[in-house]
Design an enzyme around this catalytic site. Structure first.
Site, PDB file in Angstrom:
ATOM      1  N   LEU A 152       0.819  -1.222   0.000  1.00  0.00           N
ATOM      2  CA  LEU A 152       0.000   0.000   0.000  1.00  0.00           C
ATOM      3  C   LEU A 152       0.852   1.271   0.000  1.00  0.00           C
ATOM      4  O   LEU A 152       0.393   2.324   0.424  1.00  0.00           O
ATOM      5  CB  LEU A 152      -0.992   0.005   1.185  1.00  0.00           C
ATOM      6  CG  LEU A 152      -1.952  -1.198   1.237  1.00  0.00           C
ATOM      7  CD1 LEU A 152      -2.875  -1.104   2.455  1.00  0.00           C
ATOM      8  CD2 LEU A 152      -2.801  -1.301  -0.038  1.00  0.00           C
TER       9      LEU A 152
ATOM     10  N   TYR B 121      14.941   3.200 -13.743  1.00  0.00           N
ATOM     11  CA  TYR B 121      13.698   2.423 -13.742  1.00  0.00           C
ATOM     12  C   TYR B 121      13.769   1.356 -14.839  1.00  0.00           C
ATOM     13  O   TYR B 121      13.517   0.165 -14.591  1.00  0.00           O
ATOM     14  CB  TYR B 121      12.507   3.371 -13.964  1.00  0.00           C
ATOM     15  CG  TYR B 121      11.230   2.665 -14.321  1.00  0.00           C
ATOM     16  CD1 TYR B 121      10.532   1.936 -13.360  1.00  0.00           C
ATOM     17  CD2 TYR B 121      10.705   2.725 -15.617  1.00  0.00           C
ATOM     18  CE1 TYR B 121       9.362   1.276 -13.679  1.00  0.00           C
ATOM     19  CE2 TYR B 121       9.534   2.071 -15.947  1.00  0.00           C
ATOM     20  CZ  TYR B 121       8.865   1.347 -14.980  1.00  0.00           C
ATOM     21  OH  TYR B 121       7.706   0.686 -15.300  1.00  0.00           O
TER      22      TYR B 121
ATOM     23  N   SER C 252       8.327  -3.042 -19.296  1.00  0.00           N
ATOM     24  CA  SER C 252       8.027  -1.714 -19.820  1.00  0.00           C
ATOM     25  C   SER C 252       8.749  -1.494 -21.138  1.00  0.00           C
ATOM     26  O   SER C 252       9.867  -2.000 -21.347  1.00  0.00           O
ATOM     27  CB  SER C 252       8.503  -0.698 -18.776  1.00  0.00           C
ATOM     28  OG  SER C 252       8.700   0.556 -19.374  1.00  0.00           O
TER      29      SER C 252
ATOM     30  N   LYS D 169      13.741  -2.953 -14.799  1.00  0.00           N
ATOM     31  CA  LYS D 169      12.834  -3.812 -15.584  1.00  0.00           C
ATOM     32  C   LYS D 169      13.658  -4.783 -16.430  1.00  0.00           C
ATOM     33  O   LYS D 169      13.333  -5.965 -16.533  1.00  0.00           O
ATOM     34  CB  LYS D 169      11.922  -2.963 -16.473  1.00  0.00           C
ATOM     35  CG  LYS D 169      10.900  -2.152 -15.703  1.00  0.00           C
ATOM     36  CD  LYS D 169       9.886  -3.071 -15.038  1.00  0.00           C
ATOM     37  CE  LYS D 169       8.871  -2.338 -14.195  1.00  0.00           C
ATOM     38  NZ  LYS D 169       8.047  -3.213 -13.381  1.00  0.00           N
TER      39      LYS D 169
HETATM   40  N1  NAD Z   1       1.661   2.870 -15.290  1.00  0.00           N
HETATM   41  C1  NAD Z   1       2.585   2.851 -16.228  1.00  0.00           C
HETATM   42  O1  NAD Z   1       2.751   3.808 -16.992  1.00  0.00           O
HETATM   43  C2  NAD Z   1       3.450   1.620 -16.432  1.00  0.00           C
HETATM   44  C3  NAD Z   1       4.129   1.423 -17.658  1.00  0.00           C
HETATM   45  C4  NAD Z   1       4.935   0.301 -17.809  1.00  0.00           C
HETATM   46  C5  NAD Z   1       5.064  -0.617 -16.778  1.00  0.00           C
HETATM   47  N2  NAD Z   1       4.403  -0.381 -15.604  1.00  0.00           N
HETATM   48  C6  NAD Z   1       4.597  -1.337 -14.504  1.00  0.00           C
HETATM   49  O2  NAD Z   1       3.344  -1.890 -14.134  1.00  0.00           O
HETATM   50  C7  NAD Z   1       3.319  -2.147 -12.728  1.00  0.00           C
HETATM   51  C8  NAD Z   1       2.087  -1.517 -12.115  1.00  0.00           C
HETATM   52  O3  NAD Z   1       2.084  -0.122 -12.394  1.00  0.00           O
HETATM   53  P1  NAD Z   1       0.922   0.833 -11.860  1.00  0.00           P
HETATM   54  O4  NAD Z   1       0.841   1.958 -12.802  1.00  0.00           O
HETATM   55  O5  NAD Z   1      -0.287   0.055 -11.549  1.00  0.00           O
HETATM   56  O6  NAD Z   1       1.620   1.342 -10.530  1.00  0.00           O
HETATM   57  P2  NAD Z   1       0.988   1.569  -9.076  1.00  0.00           P
HETATM   58  O7  NAD Z   1       2.007   2.319  -8.292  1.00  0.00           O
HETATM   59  O8  NAD Z   1      -0.371   2.125  -9.166  1.00  0.00           O
HETATM   60  O9  NAD Z   1       0.896   0.072  -8.527  1.00  0.00           O
HETATM   61  C9  NAD Z   1       1.994  -0.596  -7.965  1.00  0.00           C
HETATM   62  C10 NAD Z   1       1.517  -1.204  -6.652  1.00  0.00           C
HETATM   63  O10 NAD Z   1       2.631  -1.889  -6.059  1.00  0.00           O
HETATM   64  C11 NAD Z   1       2.662  -1.584  -4.672  1.00  0.00           C
HETATM   65  N3  NAD Z   1       4.063  -1.752  -4.251  1.00  0.00           N
HETATM   66  C12 NAD Z   1       5.136  -0.979  -4.546  1.00  0.00           C
HETATM   67  N4  NAD Z   1       6.255  -1.486  -3.995  1.00  0.00           N
HETATM   68  C13 NAD Z   1       5.868  -2.621  -3.340  1.00  0.00           C
HETATM   69  C14 NAD Z   1       6.567  -3.588  -2.581  1.00  0.00           C
HETATM   70  N5  NAD Z   1       7.876  -3.500  -2.352  1.00  0.00           N
HETATM   71  N6  NAD Z   1       5.862  -4.608  -2.053  1.00  0.00           N
HETATM   72  C15 NAD Z   1       4.530  -4.717  -2.246  1.00  0.00           C
HETATM   73  N7  NAD Z   1       3.812  -3.820  -2.947  1.00  0.00           N
HETATM   74  C16 NAD Z   1       4.472  -2.783  -3.499  1.00  0.00           C
HETATM   75  C17 NAD Z   1       2.126  -0.167  -4.543  1.00  0.00           C
HETATM   76  O11 NAD Z   1       1.572   0.087  -3.280  1.00  0.00           O
HETATM   77  C18 NAD Z   1       1.053  -0.169  -5.637  1.00  0.00           C
HETATM   78  O12 NAD Z   1      -0.199  -0.559  -5.142  1.00  0.00           O
HETATM   79  C19 NAD Z   1       4.638  -1.607 -12.169  1.00  0.00           C
HETATM   80  O13 NAD Z   1       5.547  -2.672 -12.050  1.00  0.00           O
HETATM   81  C20 NAD Z   1       5.098  -0.635 -13.244  1.00  0.00           C
HETATM   82  O14 NAD Z   1       6.492  -0.506 -13.273  1.00  0.00           O
HETATM   83  C21 NAD Z   1       3.583   0.694 -15.410  1.00  0.00           C
END
Ligand code: NAD
Length: 338
Positions: free
Chosen positions: A34, A150, A125, A154
């Site tokens: 969270l 970042y 990503s 990945k």
């Molecule tokens: N949103 C984008 O633009 C995008 C693009 C490419 C890849 N991604 C990847 O997709 C995934 C999800 O992205 P999102 O946009 O939903 O992000 P987000 O931050 O909304 O969701 C990530 C979740 O992981 C939780 N979290 C973070 N570190 C943690 C840990 N150590 N242990 C447990 N929980 C943890 C956070 O509380 C959050 O709920 C990520 O890995 C992100 O790198 C996102």
């Protein structure tokens, strides 16, 4: 039907994923610390799906707790979203990114191996393609020059998973390279709600539209692109969640490691996004040009042919739909999930 563990399931993409899983009759266990989310999206997901899920507050770096979770629950597959995702922040705090995204992933893979769970879909990503490849990015292009920390995390995680699959044929791994996920579920009940100042374009734009922020900053207007602003490939988060269901299905049948680009294959500039958002939602967005941000590449978009052919997946939403849904979410939830 299977039992799916979703790490980071309370976040933006994770919550849409949980809904898609429940609607496809899977059972869902979410673990999340969270740090960038709260419980409310999961409550709303349960209401929308009229089905409950299991939530466990857990940091993926906590080996002991992870091991216990895999002991207590019978898990068939993992979808791994948990991690940190802001490019600029990763330049300022690299160690934090290495810890959450790389060390956290290692803890997860160890717990999986110990519990004999070998199916995983990993959130990678498009940033892994770096600066030396030309769009459209194809999965066969070399991804060896990550442009920021970042992207480095990945790429490292992808490479670890590739090596695991080579060393042990029980692993079945999908690496999904997302382009730019935007939009929100059509109900307007779940969407992107970043903590603090949004790093991504769309929440910044919708927060200006709702009056929470004064104006949109467009970072750089002197890139080598048609209008000087950055070009990206935007994909509806509901289409992205659907791609995971297809990947999960594919991986439950085949072993090994496979990479797929998940984007629409269309590039749109930041200025074009702002103007389309204004048009479809009949709004005016005040904006300013700001200096370029460290770590941003000028332009990229996907070659998504492999995902469409092999996963039998196709994006359903147009840019206009994505921007309407993003606004619908923000308009119904001016303060996000608070
Ligand atoms: N949103 C984008 O633009 C995008 C693009 C490419 C890849 N991604 C990847 O997709 C995934 C999800 O992205 P999102 O946009 O939903 O992000 P987000 O931050 O909304 O969701 C990530 C979740 O992981 C939780 N979290 C973070 N570190 C943690 C840990 N150590 N242990 C447990 N929980 C943890 C956070 O509380 C959050 O709920 C990520 O890995 C992100 O790198 C996102």
């Amino acid at each position: 039907m299977s039992n799916v563990l979703v790490t980071g399931g309370a976040g933006f993409i994770g919550s849409h994923m949980c809904l898609a899983l429940l609607e496809s009759c899977h059972d869902v266990i979410v673990i999340d610390n969270l740090s960038n989310s709260c419980l409310e999206p999961l409550k709303r997901v349960e209401k929308l799906a009229q089905k409950s899920l299991i939530f466990i507050e857990c940091d993926i770096r906590n080996d002991q707790k992870l091991r216990q979770i895999f002991k207590d629950h019978s898990i068939d597959a993992v979808i791994h979203f948990a991690g940190l995702k802001a490019v600029g922040e990763s330049q300022r705090f690299p160690l934090s990114y290495f810890e959450h995204n790389i060390a956290g992933s290692i803890s997860l893979f160890k717990a999986m191996e110990q519990a004999n769970v070998f199916n995983i879909v990993f959130s990678s990503s498009a940033t892994v393609y770096g600066e030396n490849n030309r769009s459209p990015y194809h999965e066969n292009m070399p991804a060896n020059t990550p442009y920021n920390n970042y992207a480095f995390t990945k790429l490292m995680t992808e490479q670890m998973l590739e090596k695991l699959a080579l060393a042990d044929q029980r692993w079945s791994i999908a690496l999904l390279r997302y382009f730019n996920p935007i939009g929100a579920h059509q109900s307007g009940q779940i969407g992107e709600d970043p903590r603090g100042k949004p790093y991504n374009l769309i929440p910044h734009l919708t927060q200006v539209a709702i009056g929470k922020r004064e104006k949109l900053s467009i970072y750089g207007n002197d890139y080598n692109t048609p209008d000087g602003t950055c070009v990206r490939d935007y994909i509806h988060v509901v289409d992205l969640a659907a791609a995971h269901l297809h990947a999960l299905d594919n991986r439950l049948k085949t072993n090994g490691c496979r990479t797929w680009n998940i984007g629409t294959g269309q590039g749109h500039s930041v200025l074009e996004i702002k103007e389309t958002f204004e048009k479809v939602n009949r709004l005016d967005i005040p904006f300013e040009y700001a200096p370029r941000r460290v770590g941003d590449l000028p332009a990229y978009f996907a070659d998504n042919e492999r995902a469409m052919r092999e996963l039998k997946w196709q994006p359903q939403f147009q840019l206009e739909d994505m921007l309407k849904d993003s606004w619908n979410w923000q308009r119904q939830n001016p303060m996000g999930f608070k």
